[in-house]
Enzyme design. Structure first.
Site, PDB file in Angstrom:
ATOM      1  N   HIS A 366       0.747  -1.162  -0.021  1.00 32.92           N
ATOM      2  CA  HIS A 366       0.158   0.055  -0.027  1.00 32.92           C
ATOM      3  C   HIS A 366       0.775   1.297  -0.112  1.00 32.92           C
ATOM      4  O   HIS A 366       0.205   2.402   0.460  1.00 32.92           O
ATOM      5  CB  HIS A 366      -0.835  -0.058   1.216  1.00 32.92           C
ATOM      6  CG  HIS A 366      -2.111  -1.022   1.208  1.00 32.92           C
ATOM      7  ND1 HIS A 366      -3.355  -0.552   0.790  1.00 32.92           N
ATOM      8  CD2 HIS A 366      -2.426  -2.286   1.856  1.00 32.92           C
ATOM      9  CE1 HIS A 366      -4.115  -1.374   0.604  1.00 32.92           C
ATOM     10  NE2 HIS A 366      -3.597  -2.601   1.172  1.00 32.92           N
ATOM     11  N   LYS A 557      -7.653  13.856   4.587  1.00 35.97           N
ATOM     12  CA  LYS A 557      -7.035  12.748   4.660  1.00 35.97           C
ATOM     13  C   LYS A 557      -5.987  12.577   5.793  1.00 35.97           C
ATOM     14  O   LYS A 557      -5.681  13.597   6.295  1.00 35.97           O
ATOM     15  CB  LYS A 557      -6.373  12.629   3.215  1.00 35.97           C
ATOM     16  CG  LYS A 557      -5.350  13.761   3.018  1.00 35.97           C
ATOM     17  CD  LYS A 557      -5.054  13.848   1.525  1.00 35.97           C
ATOM     18  CE  LYS A 557      -6.524  13.778   0.497  1.00 35.97           C
ATOM     19  NZ  LYS A 557      -6.450  12.632  -0.157  1.00 35.97           N
ATOM     20  N   ARG A 558      -5.378  11.689   6.114  1.00 36.17           N
ATOM     21  CA  ARG A 558      -4.315  11.660   6.980  1.00 36.17           C
ATOM     22  C   ARG A 558      -3.274  12.689   6.939  1.00 36.17           C
ATOM     23  O   ARG A 558      -2.857  13.114   5.687  1.00 36.17           O
ATOM     24  CB  ARG A 558      -3.718  10.323   6.772  1.00 36.17           C
ATOM     25  CG  ARG A 558      -2.555   9.997   8.018  1.00 36.17           C
ATOM     26  CD  ARG A 558      -1.994   8.497   8.063  1.00 36.17           C
ATOM     27  NE  ARG A 558      -1.791   8.171   6.871  1.00 36.17           N
ATOM     28  CZ  ARG A 558      -0.518   8.083   6.136  1.00 36.17           C
ATOM     29  NH1 ARG A 558       0.386   8.501   6.890  1.00 36.17           N
ATOM     30  NH2 ARG A 558      -0.530   7.349   4.983  1.00 36.17           N
ATOM     31  N   LYS A 563       1.180  14.057   1.212  1.00 35.63           N
ATOM     32  CA  LYS A 563      -0.246  14.371   0.872  1.00 35.63           C
ATOM     33  C   LYS A 563      -0.174  16.115   0.640  1.00 35.63           C
ATOM     34  O   LYS A 563      -1.515  16.348  -0.212  1.00 35.63           O
ATOM     35  CB  LYS A 563      -1.247  13.821   1.847  1.00 35.63           C
ATOM     36  CG  LYS A 563      -1.160  12.573   2.034  1.00 35.63           C
ATOM     37  CD  LYS A 563      -2.126  11.954   2.961  1.00 35.63           C
ATOM     38  CE  LYS A 563      -2.271  10.476   2.968  1.00 35.63           C
ATOM     39  NZ  LYS A 563      -2.852   9.701   1.916  1.00 35.63           N
ATOM     40  N   THR A 667      -8.577   6.299  -1.595  1.00 38.13           N
ATOM     41  CA  THR A 667     -10.028   5.987  -1.823  1.00 38.13           C
ATOM     42  C   THR A 667     -10.876   7.263  -1.443  1.00 38.13           C
ATOM     43  O   THR A 667     -12.081   7.153  -2.006  1.00 38.13           O
ATOM     44  CB  THR A 667     -10.525   4.896  -0.789  1.00 38.13           C
ATOM     45  OG1 THR A 667      -9.874   5.164   0.470  1.00 38.13           O
ATOM     46  CG2 THR A 667      -9.639   3.446  -1.377  1.00 38.13           C
ATOM     47  N   LYS A 671     -14.646   8.353  -3.405  1.00 43.52           N
ATOM     48  CA  LYS A 671     -15.951   8.493  -2.626  1.00 43.52           C
ATOM     49  C   LYS A 671     -16.488   9.935  -3.070  1.00 43.52           C
ATOM     50  O   LYS A 671     -17.380  10.096  -3.401  1.00 43.52           O
ATOM     51  CB  LYS A 671     -15.594   8.573  -1.114  1.00 43.52           C
ATOM     52  CG  LYS A 671     -15.151   7.333  -0.728  1.00 43.52           C
ATOM     53  CD  LYS A 671     -14.567   7.455   0.842  1.00 43.52           C
ATOM     54  CE  LYS A 671     -14.031   5.893   1.072  1.00 43.52           C
ATOM     55  NZ  LYS A 671     -13.068   6.210   2.306  1.00 43.52           N
TER      56      LYS A 671
END
Length: 823
Positions: A366, A557-558, A563, A667, A671
């Site tokens: 992942h 998100k984290r 990111k 993901t 969504k």
């Protein structure tokens, strides 16, 4: 797993009166109260247990039938299962929502009030755990036998609160008011051992063997959860393990007055499943993480072999009965554990054991970040699991012998591929072990799988070309469209029927309706209603006031540097600076609500500082009357599945802006797209596939590509050069550095500014101008309301590929070969 020898004949009466009788009975005899004295929690627990009664008949029948058929199954091994609230999913799967709503109303009880009483289990950190939950939901819906195995963390991930804008972690006490969805089975506890030594002995057949003499043990107590398929009668099982001491209490020591010592063993054992991902910057934290990983896989393998398989099962046929799917590197210690069981406990010779073991496991990677591929020092592994280290050494010796035969003149390649790293400390590379032992290795998006083959595990992909494959992630449409967005779900069903709930490709039927003005109007009304819904939630949950009549620009998100929440923040600060300096008229600014949701790992200092800066910028902007309320920053604390189900349907713009080549898949991006948000993003992870499917005209692409990133880094990246040559960027960073968001204190956010100017590992400054330009395109597109809505409809219509049901079909076809078992 305990199974009924015969089918359950009785079914519960699926009527309003039948439900009311069951509910009152559970309230009286389960909770010990009558309706007049029952608290909201009493009512919730009684209602939840009543609903589960309707599913239990199906569950026990599923177990009985699986025991009869012994069909090939999937055992999904994951350190995380981020389930979300269970009630609505159970109501949806069982088709009971209308009956329950009407039944409770007849008693003067509001179902919505009881929904709010449910506490979400914090058993995951983000995408990895939510993916596991989506996958087991899909397998149940597709009638595929599956058992999920994981850890029942007592506190799970922490509760995030903000104190003066800074993250503070509190225990996530999700079990404090009871958990009606779990079934404890202390009688089925499994002993899991650690430490000790390895001894040599002569077996009865005269062969010299080795065996583990552990130093200490704990009990793994199973808690079963039902995983219902959508209206198909199948209910699979999730089994989570909780640690307890083998001897929890010493009465003699207690009577002597040493009360703390009397329960020391209990405290020590329970630490293993106390919290999700203990902070591992200390040696004790690292050891506890490894304990957790071995604890749950050892218990799971023993449970499957001793309890799920029938008595006398020939383990030589194990690959025909089970696929153990390793969800990232956390469960990889299961490989030497199965070897230990077969060689040490069953008395097999090594080659037979390896032949079976190497056919039972598959590995999902992942990440593309080298630091996220787990490596365990041999000193730690040898101290905690000495026999397993011996087995890993032997696996590696055999593997290196193969490599030297294949590459006789390339010892450097052999050393690179060794499961045992020699530098900077001697350590076991768990991803390498999983790759050597697994039948397949898959990435989770096309780009990720390509980079996994070409860069992260390139030596292995050359050696094992047939092992590597791709399965792009997906999300369950039951939870993230049907439950999360009832308005949109109703509109879709009215337009194309309800078959899309289990066949998301049918969303393609919406595509012609993108050109239907009346459909667009209704679609837009639903989005507006969703914005009002989240506005109500935020004001009551967090005291945050947002304007539903603005663009909802969402990044959840984290919190991690790759990111690039900092890139989003620089855009906001730049807008603010231009308005304040007079370069931009506030009337020209598109009204936006910038919504963030993120947790930072407790030991990740820079990430926590970024959270502090986001909140500080938000506080300044939200309080500045010069902005006339046209810009708002909303950062609700403790973002979780429950909040996601309300926020995602309200989003207009989805921020998926990771540095190209760093996000495995994502993901959240799926969504948002499925709920009618347009994406601004880099060509990274599943963004690549989203953009290809929805079309370039309906996706805001920006930024360096992965090859361009690699080339820039290889040539030498100097972030300060972008600061010097880009005035807007320079003014934004200077404003942060000036203390404008920290009450004049220049030191508070200096670490963030310095990091961006002198390191900027994920090239936020390099992509800044391209991102700002893309946001200008967003403003232009959003100004044309009708065309924006058309693009949003097309995003929904073209995103059926991102169902977790499709992901499961890909796993079944490429890796597991587990056909459905119809009821």
């Amino acid at each position: 797993m305990t199974e009924n020898p015969t089918p359950i004949a009785a079914t519960r009466e699926r009527t309003v009166d039948g439900f009311v009788r069951e509910f009152l009975r559970e309230l009286n005899f389960g909770q010990g109260v009558d309706l007049s004295r029952a608290s909201v929690n009493d009512q919730y627990l009684a209602m939840a247990r009543t609903v589960r009664h309707y599913l239990m008949v199906r569950w026990l029948e599923t177990l009985r039938r699986q025991g009869e058929l012994q069909a090939k199954s999937v055992a999904y091994l994951s350190a995380e299962f981020l389930l979300g609230r269970q009630l609505d999913n159970a109501l949806l799967a069982s088709g009971l929502e209308e009956i329950v709503d009407e039944g409770l109303s007849s008693l003067g009880i509001d179902l919505a009030t009881l929904r709010e009483a449910e506490v979400e289990p914090g058993l995951g950190n983000g995408g990895l755990g939510r993916l596991a939950a989506c996958f087991i939901d899909s397998l149940a819906t597709m009638n595929v036998p599956c058992i999920g195995y994981g850890i029942r963390y007592e506190y799970g991930i922490f509760q995030q609160t903000f104190v003066d804008g800074w993250q503070v972690e509190k225990p996530d006490d999700w079990l404090s008011l009871g958990s009606p969805w779990e079934f404890p089975h202390p009688e089925a506890a499994v002993r899991v051992s650690f430490g000790g030594t390895v001894e040599q002995y002569q077996a009865d057949d005269g062969v010299i063997r080795r065996r583990w003499a552990p130093g200490w043990s704990v009990l793994a107590v199973p808690y079963n959860y039902m995983v219902p398929g959508f209206e198909n009668g199948r209910v699979n099982t999730l089994r989570l393990w909780s640690a307890e001491a083998t001897h929890a209490f010493d009465l003699g020591i207690f009577n002597s007055g040493d009360y703390a010592e009397a329960v020391r063993a209990q405290t020590f054992a329970e630490n293993i499943t106390k919290v999700l991902y203990p902070e591992d910057s200390t040696p004790q934290g690292k050891e506890l993480r490894l304990q957790q990983q071995y604890f749950f896989v050892a218990a799971s393998l023993k449970n499957f072999i001793d309890e799920v398989l029938p008595d006398g099962y020939d383990l030589h046929n194990l690959p025909d009965r089970i696929n153990f799917q390793l969800n990232d590197t956390h469960p990889v210690i299961a490989i030497p554990e199965l070897m230990r069981i077969l060689v040490d406990e069953k008395g097999w010779d090594w080659d037979d054991a390896w032949s079976v073991t190497s056919k039972c496991f598959a590995y999902t990677c992942h990440t593309l970040l080298p630091e996220a591929l787990e490596v365990w020092p041999v000193d730690l592994l040898g101290r905690l699991l000495p026999r397993h280290l011996e087995i890993i050494y032997r696996i590696n010796d055999a593997f290196l012998a193969e490599l030297r035969e294949t590459y006789p003149d390339d010892e450097l390649r052999v050393r690179r591929m060794s499961i045992i790293a020699e530098y900077p400390v001697r350590a076991v590379r768990m991803a390498y072990l999983a790759t050597v032992a697994g039948t397949k290795v898959n990435g989770v998006a096309e780009l990720h799988s390509q980079l996994l083959r070409d860069k992260v595990l390139n030596d292995f992909s050359e050696y094992y070309p047939d092992k590597f494959t791709n399965v792009t992630n997906g999300v369950t449409p039951r939870r993230f469209v049907r439950l999360a967005n009832p308005g949109l779900s109703g509109l879709i069903t009215e337009a194309i029927g309800d078959g899309w709930i289990t066949d998301l490709d049918r969303l393609q039927g919406l595509e012609p309706l993108a050109d239907d003005a009346e459909f667009r109007r209704r679609f837009r009304e639903i989005k507006t209603a969703n914005k009002h819904r989240i506005a109500d939630v935020l004001v009551h949950r967090d005291g945050i006031v947002v304007n539903p009549d603005t663009m909802f620009d969402v990044m959840v998100k984290r919190l991690h540097e790759y990111k690039r929440q900092t890139l989003k923040l620089l855009h906001i600060v730049s807008l603010y600076e231009q308005v304040k300096s007079g370069k931009l008229d506030i009337a020209q600014v598109t009204p936006r609500t910038f919504a963030f949701g993120a947790k930072a790992a407790p030991g990740y200092l820079l990430a926590k500082q970024i959270i502090g800066l986001i909140n500080a910028v938000g506080r300044t902007i939200n309080d500045d009357p010069a902005l006339e309320g046209r810009l708002t920053v909303a950062f609700p604390a403790n973002y979780n599945v429950t909040l996601a189900e309300t926020l995602i349907p309200a989003a207009d713009l989805s921020e998926q802006i990771s540095l190209a080549g760093k996000e495995a898949s994502g993901t959240g991006n799926m969504k948002f797209t499925l709920n009618g948000a347009l994406t601004i993003g880099t060509d990274d992870g599943a963004n690549v596939e989203i953009r290809r499917l929805v079309g370039d005209d309906h996706f805001f692409l920006f930024g360096l590509t992965e090859p361009e990133v690699s080339d820039l880094v290889d040539r030498g990246y100097h972030p300060s050069a972008y600061y010097e040559t880009n005035a807007d960027l320079r003014h934004a960073l200077d404003l942060i550095a000036s203390g404008a968001f920290s009450r004049g204190d220049r030191t508070v956010f200096e670490p963030i500014v310095s990091n961006l100017l002198h390191e900027d590992r994920f090239l936020a400054l390099a992509d800044f101008q391209a991102y700002v330009d893309a946001q200008a395109r967003v403003d232009t597109a959003y100004a044309d309301t009708d065309q924006w809505t058309r693009s949003a409809v097309l995003n929904v219509a073209r995103s059926g590929f991102f169902s977790s049901d499709r992901s499961m079909r890909d796993y079944i076809e490429k890796i597991w070969h587990t056909p459905p078992v119809l009821p």
